[in-house]
Scaffold this active site. Structure first.
Site, PDB file in Angstrom:
ATOM      1  N   HIS A 171       0.832  -1.203   0.000  1.00 47.57           N
ATOM      2  CA  HIS A 171       0.000   0.000   0.000  1.00 47.57           C
ATOM      3  C   HIS A 171       0.871   1.258   0.000  1.00 47.57           C
ATOM      4  O   HIS A 171       1.864   1.333   0.725  1.00 47.57           O
ATOM      5  CB  HIS A 171      -0.881   0.047   1.255  1.00 47.57           C
ATOM      6  CG  HIS A 171      -2.058  -0.864   1.221  1.00 47.57           C
ATOM      7  ND1 HIS A 171      -1.938  -2.239   1.313  1.00 47.57           N
ATOM      8  CD2 HIS A 171      -3.390  -0.612   1.121  1.00 47.57           C
ATOM      9  CE1 HIS A 171      -3.154  -2.784   1.287  1.00 47.57           C
ATOM     10  NE2 HIS A 171      -4.042  -1.818   1.159  1.00 47.57           N
ATOM     11  N   ASN A 203       8.106  -3.865   4.072  1.00 44.33           N
ATOM     12  CA  ASN A 203       6.674  -3.582   4.086  1.00 44.33           C
ATOM     13  C   ASN A 203       6.009  -4.019   5.387  1.00 44.33           C
ATOM     14  O   ASN A 203       5.150  -3.316   5.918  1.00 44.33           O
ATOM     15  CB  ASN A 203       5.987  -4.265   2.894  1.00 44.33           C
ATOM     16  CG  ASN A 203       4.496  -3.988   2.834  1.00 44.33           C
ATOM     17  OD1 ASN A 203       4.061  -2.850   2.938  1.00 44.33           O
ATOM     18  ND2 ASN A 203       3.714  -5.042   2.665  1.00 44.33           N
TER      19      ASN A 203
END
Length: 362
Positions: A171, A203
Site C-alpha cells: 500500500h 513492508n
C-alpha cells in the site's frame, strides 16, 4: 561535496549499495529555481467517442493547440508565425494524442496518479486527522485486492503479476489510515494504490513503523497530509564505475516495475488559516531495513525528492510558512511487532497483543 548532497546519499541507504545518486540529484540553488505559481497543469484521462458519419475533436494539451488569427476553438493547423512552413507536425494529433497520460483516481480516502508505463502510481495523496483515525468502522478482513478498471486494460497492473513474484502488494496509502469507513478502506486495495515491496524487513516491518509514525503526528498536528510514491534511482556499477538504473519487472509477461526506493513527503499543518506547515521528506530503499535504523537517516530535502521523481510538492507554499518537520518534532519510530501479529492472525481467530519498543532518536 556539499552537506546537503551528503545527506541525500546517506538518507537513501540502509546498507551497502543502497546509496542515492548525489551527482544526479544534488540540489539546485534557490536562484536556479523559478516557480510558476500562476499556472497549474492537470493531466486526466480523456475518452473520445466518434459518432457515425462525423469526427469528434481530438483532446490536445493547451500548449499544443494552434490557432490562426480570427479563428476560434481547436485547430491542428500550424501556428500563424509558421504559416509558410512546408510541414505540419501537429496534424498527427488528428489521429490521437500519444500522451503521456496519467490516470487520476479520486476516492474517499486518497487521490492517485497512475503511471501507465511502469504500472505503478506516480504518487498517492492522503489526509489524516486525529478524528479520522479515531473512527473504527472499517476492517481490512473485509477488503480484497482488486484491479483498477479505471485504467485501460493494456496498461493495467494485474493480480496475477504479483503471484509468486516474491514481493508484497505494498500500500502507498495504508489501509489503517482509512478505518473510518469500510468503503474507504476497500478503495485502498486497488492496485493503483500498490507497488511491489519487499515484505520481510520492509513492508511488514520498517515501512509499517514509518506509517505508524505518520499517524502519531496527528497527536501534535491537527491536520497531516502525505504524498507517497515509488522511485527508480541509479546505482554505481563497480565493474565500470558507471551509474545505471536497474530494476526488476514482475508479471508474465513482465509488466510491473519493482521500485528501487520509496518516498514520503509529509505536510503537518498547525490547523490555522495561513499558518505554518512542517514539511518532512524521506526516501527509503525497497530493501530490508534494521528496526534500529534511525528514521532521520532517511530524511532528505524536498528538492531531492522532486529531482528524483520529476514532481513538485510545495510550489505554492511560501518559505516563511515552512518549517522542517524533524526540527519541529521528534522523528522517531515506535517498533510494533506487525509481522508476527499478521502471522498469528492468519492461524488464529484472535490476534495476539502487540509488543512495542521505542527507538530513540539519534
Amino acid at each position: 561535496m556539499s552537506k546537503t548532497t551528503l545527506a541525500v546519499i546517506a538518507a537513501a541507504s540502509a546498507g551497502a549499495g543502497a546509496a542515492i545518486t548525489a551527482t544526479m540529484y544534488s540540489l539546485r540553488s534557490q536562484s536556479e529555481r523559478k516557480l510558476d505559481t500562476k499556472t497549474i497543469s492537470t493531466t486526466t484521462t480523456t475518452v473520445s467517442t466518434t459518432p457515425a458519419g462525423g469526427s469528434a475533436p481530438i483532446p490536445i494539451p493547451a500548449k499544443q493547440i494552434f490557432t490562426t488569427p480570427g479563428e476560434q476553438g481547436l485547430s491542428t493547423s500550424a501556428p500563424a508565425a509558421l504559416g509558410l512552413a512546408p510541414v505540419d507536425p501537429s496534424g498527427l494529433f488528428e489521429y490521437g494524442f500519444p500522451g503521456p497520460v496519467a490516470d487520476i483516481a479520486t476516492r474517499r480516502a486518497l487521490i492517485s496518479s497512475f503511471d501507465r508505463r511502469l504500472r505503478n502510481p506516480h504518487w498517492v495523496v492522503e489526509h489524516i486527522t486525529q478524528a479520522s483515525l479515531a473512527l473504527r468502522d472499517g476492517d481490512r478482513k473485509h477488503s480484497v485486492f482488486i484491479e483498477d478498471e479505471g485504467v485501460p486494460d493494456k496498461f493495467r497492473a494485474r493480480l496475477k503479476d504479483y503471484y509468486r513474484s516474491g514481493y508484497d502488494r505494498g500500500h502507498q496509502v495504508p489501509a489503517a489510515d482509512a478505518k473510518w469507513n469500510q468503503a474507504a478502506m476497500d478503495e485502498t486495495f486497488f492496485l493503483t494504490n500498490m507497488c511491489p515491496q519487499v515484505g520481510e524487513g520492509f513492508n511488514r516491518d520498517y515501512w509499517a513503523h514509518f506509517e505508524d509514525f505518520c499517524r502519531r503526528l496527528t497527536a501534535r498536528y491537527p491536520s497531516v497530509r502525505i504524498v507517497t510514491g515509488p522511485l527508480y534511482l541509479p546505482k554505481r556499477d563497480p565493474t565500470d564505475n558507471k551509474w545505471y538504473v536497474r530494476y526488476e519487472v514482475i508479471g508474465n509477461p513482465p509488466n510491473v516495475a519493482v521500485p528501487t526506493h520509496f518516498y514520503k513527503v509529509i505536510f503537518a499543518e498547525d490547523g490555522t488559516v495561513g499558518g505554518n506547515v512542517a514539511i518532512g521528506a524521506f526516501v527509503l530503499p525497497n530493501a530490508p531495513i534494521p528496526n534500529e535504523k534511525p528514521l532521520t537517516d532517511f530524511e532528505v530535502p524536498v528538492e531531492a525528492v522532486e529531482r528524483a521523481s520529476g514532481l513538485e510538492f510545495a510550489t505554492k507554499l511560501p518559505p516563511q510558512r515552512r518549517k522542517r518537520l524533524c526540527a519541529d518534532t521528534t522523528c522517531a519510530l515506535i517498533i510494533k511487532d506487525y509481522a508476527n501479529r499478521q502471522k498469528a492472525f492468519a492461524n488464529s481467530s484472535s490476534p495476539p497483543s502487540s509488543t512495542s519498543t521505542a527507538i530513540a532518536k539519534r
